[in-house]
Design an enzyme around this catalytic site. Sequence first.
Site, PDB file in Angstrom:
ATOM      1  N   ASP A  76       0.813  -1.224   0.000  1.00  0.00           N
ATOM      2  CA  ASP A  76       0.000   0.000   0.000  1.00  0.00           C
ATOM      3  C   ASP A  76       0.850   1.280   0.000  1.00  0.00           C
ATOM      4  O   ASP A  76       0.624   2.178   0.837  1.00  0.00           O
ATOM      5  CB  ASP A  76      -0.917   0.055   1.244  1.00  0.00           C
ATOM      6  CG  ASP A  76      -1.687  -1.228   1.491  1.00  0.00           C
ATOM      7  OD1 ASP A  76      -2.115  -1.857   0.515  1.00  0.00           O
ATOM      8  OD2 ASP A  76      -1.879  -1.583   2.668  1.00  0.00           O
ATOM      9  N   GLU A 102     -11.646  -0.039  -2.713  1.00  0.00           N
ATOM     10  CA  GLU A 102     -10.769   0.511  -1.670  1.00  0.00           C
ATOM     11  C   GLU A 102      -9.566   1.186  -2.325  1.00  0.00           C
ATOM     12  O   GLU A 102      -9.432   1.233  -3.549  1.00  0.00           O
ATOM     13  CB  GLU A 102     -10.295  -0.592  -0.713  1.00  0.00           C
ATOM     14  CG  GLU A 102      -9.417  -1.644  -1.382  1.00  0.00           C
ATOM     15  CD  GLU A 102      -9.030  -2.801  -0.469  1.00  0.00           C
ATOM     16  OE1 GLU A 102      -9.457  -2.861   0.698  1.00  0.00           O
ATOM     17  OE2 GLU A 102      -8.280  -3.673  -0.952  1.00  0.00           O
TER      18      GLU A 102
HETATM   19  O1  FUB Z   1      -3.089  -3.435   3.825  1.00  0.00           O
HETATM   20  C1  FUB Z   1      -4.355  -3.664   4.365  1.00  0.00           C
HETATM   21  C2  FUB Z   1      -5.422  -3.348   3.365  1.00  0.00           C
HETATM   22  O2  FUB Z   1      -5.266  -4.161   2.213  1.00  0.00           O
HETATM   23  C3  FUB Z   1      -5.388  -1.936   2.825  1.00  0.00           C
HETATM   24  O3  FUB Z   1      -5.846  -0.971   3.717  1.00  0.00           O
HETATM   25  C4  FUB Z   1      -6.200  -2.142   1.609  1.00  0.00           C
HETATM   26  O4  FUB Z   1      -6.167  -1.072   0.711  1.00  0.00           O
HETATM   27  C5  FUB Z   1      -5.607  -3.418   1.063  1.00  0.00           C
HETATM   28  O5  FUB Z   1      -4.443  -3.172   0.322  1.00  0.00           O
END
Ligand code: FUB
Length: 338
Positions: free
Chosen positions: A31, A238
Amino acid sequence: MKKIFTFLLFSQISYAQEAPRYLFDDLYFADPSAHVFNNKIYLYPSHDIDTEVKDPTNGGHYNMKDYHVLSLDHIGQKKTKDHGTVLKLEDIPWAEKQLWAPDVAEKNGKFYLYFPAKDKEGNFKIGVAVSNKPEGPFTAEKKPIKGSYSIDPAVFKDNGKYYIYFGGLKGGQLEKYRDNEPLAQAKEPNDQENALSPKIALLSQNMLEFAEKPRDIQILDEKGNPLKAGDHDRRFFEGVWIHTYNKKYYLSYSTGDTHKLVYAIGYNPYGPFTYQGEILTPVTGWTTHHSIVEIDHKWYLFYHDSKPSGGKNHLRSLKVRKLEYDEKGFIKTMNGQD
Ligand code: FUB
C-alpha cells in the site's frame, strides 16, 4: 543487419525503462503512498507481517502492528532506505489492532501521518500522528479523527486546501455506514443499486479534524449514470488515490474482488468523476493498492504484489514502474503480471 541490431538495442532499452522493479527485499511492505518532500522520494507503506490470524474473513490476517518510512534520493536508486519503525500500535492510545494503509501530508514544515486502525470496539477509525520530519518518528493524537470511519485515507492538496479521501468495502467496513452514520447491521447495496462511494472531507486548518461532514464521491459511467454495486469490474472497492494531470483530476482505486486498479476523471476534487479504464491488470495476491506521483517530469506507479512471498496475500512487496499517458491524457494500461 545493422537495422535489426539497432531495433533490438532500442527495444531492450525501452523495455528496461518500462519494466517494474521491486523496491525492498528484506521486509514485506504494501500500500505505498509516495510523496516528494525536500527533493527526496518518501514512501509510506503498510508493514506486512506473518500472523497467527489464519482466518482471512474481513482481512483479519492483515494484522499489522507498526509503520516504517522508506526513502529514495532518486527514482533509480538501487537500495531503498528504511528509516525504521516510526509509529507503533502500542503508542496509539485509541487503537487496538490492524494498522492498515496510511498516507502523509506536509503543511508548514510539519508532517501528518493519516492511518486506519480498529478501535477497542472493533470499528475502523482514522487517526493522525505528527512529526517535524518526513521520516518521522510520528506522535499519535490521543483520539481518532471525530466522525471518521472505514479505511485507506489519502490526503490531497489543491489550491492551498487539504482534502482527505477514504473508504473501503468488506474488511474496510464501508457497508456499515450510510450518510456517515453507523447502521445497526452492515448492509451491502444489491447489484442494481448505486455502488457505495469513496468519501471526501476538507481538512481543518490544523490538519487534525474534518472541517466538514464527509461527502460521497460520485463515479459515473460513460452515460453519466452512477456505477452500480453489481459492476465489480469498475465500481470502487478501496485504496483511493488522487492526482492531477493537465488540469484534470484523476481518481484511481482498486476494484477489490476483481483485483484491478482503475481510474475516473473529474474537474474538481469533489467530482463527479467519469470512469475511464484500467491502470493495472490483476497482480499476484488478492489486494492491489497504489499511488501515482510525478518525479522529475515523469510519472510513476507505486504498488505491491505477493510474488516474492509465493503468493501469500498478506505478505506483499513494493514495486515501482513508469506510468504513461497517451496524447489524449488517458493512462496506458499496464500488466500486473510483469
Ligand atoms: O493493507 C491492508 C489493506 O489491504 C489496505 O488498507 C487495503 O487497501 C488493502 O491493500
